[in-house]
Design an enzyme around this catalytic site. Sequence first.
Site, PDB file in Angstrom:
ATOM      1  N   HIS A  61       0.863  -1.179   0.000  1.00 38.15           N
ATOM      2  CA  HIS A  61       0.000   0.000   0.000  1.00 38.15           C
ATOM      3  C   HIS A  61       0.899   1.229   0.000  1.00 38.15           C
ATOM      4  O   HIS A  61       2.129   1.106   0.049  1.00 38.15           O
ATOM      5  CB  HIS A  61      -0.964  -0.005   1.188  1.00 38.15           C
ATOM      6  CG  HIS A  61      -0.311   0.087   2.518  1.00 38.15           C
ATOM      7  ND1 HIS A  61       0.435  -0.941   3.060  1.00 38.15           N
ATOM      8  CD2 HIS A  61      -0.268   1.092   3.443  1.00 38.15           C
ATOM      9  CE1 HIS A  61       0.885  -0.591   4.246  1.00 38.15           C
ATOM     10  NE2 HIS A  61       0.490   0.638   4.505  1.00 38.15           N
ATOM     11  N   HIS A  63       1.133   3.978   2.131  1.00 42.13           N
ATOM     12  CA  HIS A  63       1.479   4.776   3.300  1.00 42.13           C
ATOM     13  C   HIS A  63       2.988   5.003   3.321  1.00 42.13           C
ATOM     14  O   HIS A  63       3.767   4.157   2.877  1.00 42.13           O
ATOM     15  CB  HIS A  63       1.011   4.098   4.586  1.00 42.13           C
ATOM     16  CG  HIS A  63      -0.470   4.211   4.786  1.00 42.13           C
ATOM     17  ND1 HIS A  63      -1.181   3.430   5.666  1.00 42.13           N
ATOM     18  CD2 HIS A  63      -1.396   5.040   4.202  1.00 42.13           C
ATOM     19  CE1 HIS A  63      -2.463   3.763   5.639  1.00 42.13           C
ATOM     20  NE2 HIS A  63      -2.617   4.732   4.752  1.00 42.13           N
ATOM     21  N   ASP A  65       5.455   4.885   5.368  1.00 42.33           N
ATOM     22  CA  ASP A  65       6.432   3.958   5.953  1.00 42.33           C
ATOM     23  C   ASP A  65       6.635   2.715   5.101  1.00 42.33           C
ATOM     24  O   ASP A  65       7.458   1.855   5.452  1.00 42.33           O
ATOM     25  CB  ASP A  65       6.022   3.572   7.378  1.00 42.33           C
ATOM     26  CG  ASP A  65       4.641   2.947   7.464  1.00 42.33           C
ATOM     27  OD1 ASP A  65       3.722   3.444   6.791  1.00 42.33           O
ATOM     28  OD2 ASP A  65       4.463   1.970   8.225  1.00 42.33           O
ATOM     29  N   HIS A  66       5.941   2.641   3.981  1.00 44.25           N
ATOM     30  CA  HIS A  66       6.093   1.503   3.068  1.00 44.25           C
ATOM     31  C   HIS A  66       6.605   1.913   1.688  1.00 44.25           C
ATOM     32  O   HIS A  66       6.977   1.032   0.907  1.00 44.25           O
ATOM     33  CB  HIS A  66       4.766   0.762   2.914  1.00 44.25           C
ATOM     34  CG  HIS A  66       4.312   0.077   4.166  1.00 44.25           C
ATOM     35  ND1 HIS A  66       4.390  -1.285   4.352  1.00 44.25           N
ATOM     36  CD2 HIS A  66       3.803   0.582   5.315  1.00 44.25           C
ATOM     37  CE1 HIS A  66       3.934  -1.598   5.564  1.00 44.25           C
ATOM     38  NE2 HIS A  66       3.578  -0.482   6.151  1.00 44.25           N
ATOM     39  N   HIS A 139      -6.749  -2.828   5.217  1.00 44.41           N
ATOM     40  CA  HIS A 139      -6.095  -1.696   5.881  1.00 44.41           C
ATOM     41  C   HIS A 139      -6.964  -0.466   5.663  1.00 44.41           C
ATOM     42  O   HIS A 139      -8.137  -0.583   5.294  1.00 44.41           O
ATOM     43  CB  HIS A 139      -4.673  -1.542   5.332  1.00 44.41           C
ATOM     44  CG  HIS A 139      -3.784  -0.694   6.188  1.00 44.41           C
ATOM     45  ND1 HIS A 139      -3.786  -0.743   7.561  1.00 44.41           N
ATOM     46  CD2 HIS A 139      -2.849   0.241   5.859  1.00 44.41           C
ATOM     47  CE1 HIS A 139      -2.906   0.104   8.048  1.00 44.41           C
ATOM     48  NE2 HIS A 139      -2.325   0.721   7.026  1.00 44.41           N
ATOM     49  N   ASP A 210       0.429  -4.223   5.937  1.00 37.57           N
ATOM     50  CA  ASP A 210      -0.427  -3.826   7.058  1.00 37.57           C
ATOM     51  C   ASP A 210      -1.849  -4.329   6.811  1.00 37.57           C
ATOM     52  O   ASP A 210      -2.423  -4.082   5.742  1.00 37.57           O
ATOM     53  CB  ASP A 210      -0.466  -2.301   7.201  1.00 37.57           C
ATOM     54  CG  ASP A 210       0.893  -1.725   7.570  1.00 37.57           C
ATOM     55  OD1 ASP A 210       1.843  -2.513   7.734  1.00 37.57           O
ATOM     56  OD2 ASP A 210       0.996  -0.491   7.682  1.00 37.57           O
ATOM     57  N   HIS A 268       6.190  -5.219  11.696  1.00 37.32           N
ATOM     58  CA  HIS A 268       5.499  -3.942  11.887  1.00 37.32           C
ATOM     59  C   HIS A 268       5.237  -3.709  13.390  1.00 37.32           C
ATOM     60  O   HIS A 268       4.138  -3.399  13.819  1.00 37.32           O
ATOM     61  CB  HIS A 268       4.186  -3.902  11.095  1.00 37.32           C
ATOM     62  CG  HIS A 268       3.757  -2.507  10.747  1.00 37.32           C
ATOM     63  ND1 HIS A 268       2.911  -1.776  11.539  1.00 37.32           N
ATOM     64  CD2 HIS A 268       4.076  -1.707   9.702  1.00 37.32           C
ATOM     65  CE1 HIS A 268       2.701  -0.582  10.990  1.00 37.32           C
ATOM     66  NE2 HIS A 268       3.406  -0.522   9.865  1.00 37.32           N
TER      67      HIS A 268
END
Length: 308
Positions: A61, A63, A65-66, A139, A210, A268
Amino acid sequence: MRMHVTFLGTSGAVPTTERNTSAVFLRREGERFLFDVGEGTQRQMMRFRTGFDVSHIFLSHLHGDHVLGLPGLCQTMDFNDREAALAVHVPPGTRRDVEALLRATSTHPAYPLRINEVRPGEVALRGDAYEVRAFRTDHRTNSVGYAVVEDERKGRFDRERAEELGVPTGPKFSELHAGDAVELADGTVVDPEQVVGAPRPGRRVVYTGDTRPTDATVEAASKADLLIHDATFADDNAERAPQTGHSTAREAASVASRAGAKRLALIHVSTRYGGYVDPLLADAREAFDGEVFVAEDGQELDVPYPDS
């Protein structure tokens, strides 16, 4: 054929001095895959000596942090005079956003760069005797998980039985193992089923990104050799999991148990747990009888064949 996993980033949304944001590196013989590219991933790749020779990147995805490590990694590959094509596989409806991220950071590499949207249930990549399949996750945005699934392998060749049947050592052994019947000098026909065992399963590694626990993950991880699952919280913060679209360690373990997975890697990890991950492990072990561990940055492991 070796399958090897290196955990490059195992923290939750915020990095710590011990854990970087999300990234998992998988090597399968000559193939090298990267699942998510959190900020600082390229430095982790240097630190843990995976190299940059990645042919496919799979984003769960978008976001930060990814994905925030993607522009820098692509630029470094360009600075290193990469010529080979790079494919970035992304959830449905996100290709333009990834293109915008690269454009905003002036990432225009000289090598071919392809952004490929993949929907749950689709095959993102078909390789030599394996597939990478996308599956639905839950998510707070468009998201998918990925399952690396190898084809079945040939059954074991029973040399002793073949010799008992009078098959001479040599090319006829190979023909039988390839599935072809052979005729002996006296006219006797030996069928493959007489000397070759049942097909043997390949390996399966599943990465969720996530997610909340989902039936789709259970299905994708059926008899998985390794399930890498979101485990942001322990039971002491269980109420936060559904609010944020994450899983607890116990929920991840329940998914692994339902799927019949062999090993479970918890990733995570929220900064709440710092270097003390015992609560996560304790919760998970109550729900899963297989091998479970909280992955650490730099941790490496081989994924053996199920029958090895």
